[in-house]
Design a protein around this motif. Structure first.
Motif, mmCIF file in Angstrom:
data_model
loop_
_atom_site.group_PDB
_atom_site.id
_atom_site.type_symbol
_atom_site.label_atom_id
_atom_site.label_comp_id
_atom_site.label_asym_id
_atom_site.label_seq_id
_atom_site.Cartn_x
_atom_site.Cartn_y
_atom_site.Cartn_z
ATOM 1 N N PRO A 1 53.963 -13.260 116.510
ATOM 2 C CA PRO A 1 52.603 -13.607 116.100
ATOM 3 C C PRO A 1 52.525 -14.210 114.702
ATOM 4 N N ILE A 2 53.502 -13.887 113.866
ATOM 5 C CA ILE A 2 53.561 -14.480 112.530
ATOM 6 C C ILE A 2 54.784 -15.382 112.530
ATOM 7 N N PRO A 3 54.609 -16.659 112.163
ATOM 8 C CA PRO A 3 55.761 -17.554 112.209
ATOM 9 C C PRO A 3 56.924 -17.003 111.385
ATOM 10 N N VAL A 4 58.107 -17.097 111.945
ATOM 11 C CA VAL A 4 59.296 -16.597 111.261
ATOM 12 C C VAL A 4 60.062 -17.797 110.705
ATOM 13 N N PRO A 5 60.296 -17.845 109.396
ATOM 14 C CA PRO A 5 61.042 -18.968 108.835
ATOM 15 C C PRO A 5 62.411 -19.112 109.496
ATOM 16 N N GLU A 6 62.831 -20.360 109.669
ATOM 17 C CA GLU A 6 64.076 -20.635 110.382
ATOM 18 C C GLU A 6 65.264 -19.868 109.808
ATOM 19 N N MET A 7 65.324 -19.830 108.493
ATOM 20 C CA MET A 7 66.495 -19.182 107.899
ATOM 21 C C MET A 7 66.472 -17.678 108.092
ATOM 22 N N VAL A 8 65.271 -17.115 108.127
ATOM 23 C CA VAL A 8 65.158 -15.692 108.423
ATOM 24 C C VAL A 8 65.594 -15.453 109.862
ATOM 25 N N LYS A 9 65.140 -16.347 110.755
ATOM 26 C CA LYS A 9 65.526 -16.238 112.160
ATOM 27 C C LYS A 9 67.029 -16.269 112.306
ATOM 28 N N ARG A 10 67.639 -17.222 111.629
ATOM 29 C CA ARG A 10 69.089 -17.376 111.752
ATOM 30 C C ARG A 10 69.842 -16.143 111.274
ATOM 31 N N SER A 11 69.203 -15.408 110.366
ATOM 32 C CA SER A 11 69.874 -14.218 109.857
ATOM 33 C C SER A 11 70.097 -13.202 110.962
ATOM 34 N N LYS A 12 69.333 -13.316 112.029
ATOM 35 C CA LYS A 12 69.527 -12.379 113.136
ATOM 36 C C LYS A 12 70.018 -13.090 114.390
ATOM 37 N N LEU A 13 70.579 -14.275 114.212
ATOM 38 C CA LEU A 13 71.292 -14.964 115.294
ATOM 39 C C LEU A 13 70.461 -15.114 116.552
ATOM 40 N N MET A 14 69.389 -15.864 116.465
ATOM 41 C CA MET A 14 68.554 -16.024 117.636
ATOM 42 C C MET A 14 69.270 -16.781 118.748
ATOM 43 N N LEU A 15 69.235 -16.217 119.917
ATOM 44 C CA LEU A 15 69.750 -16.910 121.093
ATOM 45 C C LEU A 15 68.602 -17.711 121.689
#
Lengths: 345, 161
Positions: free
Chosen positions: A322-336
């Protein structure tokens, strides 16, 4: 950190409330916080109200005392000190508590309700109140829903202590299958989900749960847990139940498969460590060695809240943040890649 | 592309406006925590906060802290461990006032350090503030541009009206 942002704004010439609100406008993500200042106490929730924050009143018989307020993450912290629950801090609200009383400021431009549903399923204490009822009641209902969705023929229903127990009782009531305790928890150690390291999680289980052999021997068991995040604990529990003499072990999970990491305050690790993100329900059932496995449906989970289904964040089950997640934050948790999940075998 | 996170920890505001040792940047997004605040001039706010945190222990078992305010003066005690390990009667007696904030924290490996325990304290021209939060990512000071790392993102400050 927010403390620094608030301090900066104060030092730039703003008063406490202006400073705090300008700092909050610079904040992204989910936050609930309490700030003490020499002039008063502040309580704040982010514009989506992802994390809970409640207000209580502490009565006093002392003369000439202003109204005494308490702020806490959950109502269980009000109960323990004898404070009365007043209301929740609203999403995007700031409350300012001083000698003069409680003042409320709605600082967010577009507040909306997106309470973390995992708070209701697992994280908050069962005796805490949300939506005017204890979470125990909600967890009982999701257990009932689970029994409707995924019944099976067994001798006993039990819960993984402590967090799986209310749903197990609900499952038992709905299905008519007797409820029993088959695992006794050492309640003087922390929960496995919130220990810091994988190796500690692996070694922690035997200290924590002791199977009752005379209850389990020769029985077909259905065990309910609130969630299945990594699967390591479940595998050990199933092994312990079988070693204690259970002839069949079926598992029911009172939440949908956790397929996405949380970026709003609960540590569900990176996505590759979430078992349901990479494995099918069949594969998970095999890995944890159960005779059958079923999760609660996403719809069932929301239906059981008896609230507006849009008023919850369930991103860990859907990937719809619901709250946009910055790309780099996303990458920190290895989005599949986003993928749909089935909920039972 | 990725900015050096050290760029954002330099102290550039007024001389020593805050205790950076205590409010150091965490290595990873912070995790669900328990927060508590109380304004109760007639009560022992330190002890009530202790029991409030005790009830919120499930929300964080790594560190605990309480800051109390007495006439604007802040006293703080925080450390690694469970609420019951961090505080004793003796320590609680050193804390007191009309108001308190408290925190229990959980984090992942790597930031299990006392510098990340809360409440965080920051000194300002209006006196000291003590902040206890549960937050994932948030703003950082003096990093108005190019400051996005694994932990934080920042939107520009609103222009003063």
């Amino acid at each position: 950190m927010i403390a620094i942002a608030v301090a900066e704004a104060v030092n730039a010439g703003k008063a406490w409330l202006d400073a705090a609100i300008s700092a909050f406008h610079r904040c992204e993500g989910a936050f609930s916080l309490v700030i003490g200042t020499p002039d008063g106490l502040m309580g704040v929730r982010d514009p989506n109200g992802v994390r809970p924050l409640v207000i209580g009143i502490l009565e006093t018989e002392a003369p000439n005392t202003p109204t005494q307020y308490v702020l806490a993450s959950e109502t269980c912290a009000l109960d323990i000190i004898g404070a009365e629950y007043l209301r929740d801090v609203e999403p995007g609200e700031l409350v300012w508590i001083t000698e003069a009383g409680l003042a409320s400021f709605h600082w967010a431009t577009q507040p909306q309700r997106k309470l973390c549903i995992f708070e209701m399923i697992y994280f908050a204490r069962p005796d805490s109140i949300m939506h005017e009822e204890s979470l125990y009641s909600y967890r009982m209902r999701i257990g009932k829903q689970l029994a409707i969705e995924s019944p099976t023929d067994v001798d006993l229903v039990m819960g993984v202590p402590d967090s799986g127990i209310p749903a197990a009782i609900g499952f038992s009531q709905q299905s008519g299958i007797p409820y029993a305790e088959g695992l006794i928890k050492n309640r003087y150690v922390g929960r496995t989900f919130i220990q810091p390291t994988q190796s500690m999680r692996e070694s922690g289980i035997r200290m924590k749960l002791n199977p009752l052999k005379d209850v389990l021997v020769g029985k077909r068991i259905l065990i309910v847990d609130d969630s299945l995040v990594r699967g390591t604990t479940s595998r050990k529990i199933v092994k312990a139940l079988r070693e204690a003499g259970a002839t069949e072990v079926h598992m029911r999970i009172s939440s949908p498969p956790v397929t996405h990491p949380c970026f709003y305050g609960i540590d569900t690790d990176s996505q590759d460590q979430l078992i349901a993100a990479t494995k099918s329900v069949e594969e998970i059932a095999q890995q944890i060695n159960v005779d059958s496995l079923a999760y609660l449906s996403w719809e069932g989970m929301l239906l059981a809240t008896q609230e507006d289904p849009n008023s919850f964040c369930s991103a860990c089950f859907t990937g719809d943040y619901p709250i946009p997640v910055p790309e780099m934050v996303k990458r920190s948790k290895l989005m599949l890649e986003k993928q749909p999940a089935s909920t039972s075998v | 592309m990725m900015p050096n996170s050290d760029d954002c920890t330099t102290e550039t505001t007024n001389a020593d406006p805050m205790d950076l040792g205590r409010v150091a940047r965490p290595d990873k997004p912070e995790e669900a925590c328990g927060v508590f605040g109380i304004y109760a001039p007639s009560e022992d706010v330190a002890k009530l906060t202790y029991f409030g945190l005790y009830a919120l222990q499930h929300r964080g078992q790594e560190s605990a802290g309480i800051a109390t305010f007495r006439d604007g003066e802040v006293q703080l005690h925080k450390d690694m461990g469970l609420v019951s390990q961090v505080f004793s009667e003796q320590i609680l007696q050193t804390l007191g006032g009309e108001m308190a904030v408290g925190h229990t924290r959980y984090s992942t490996t790597g930031s299990s350090r006392v510098v990340n325990a809360q409440p965080a304290i920051a000194k300002t021209r209006l006196g000291t503030l003590a902040l206890a939060h549960m937050v994932t990512w948030s703003t950082r000071p003096n990093c108005e541009k190019n400051c996005l790392n694994l932990t934080f993102s920042l939107s520009p400050p609103l222009t003063q009206k």
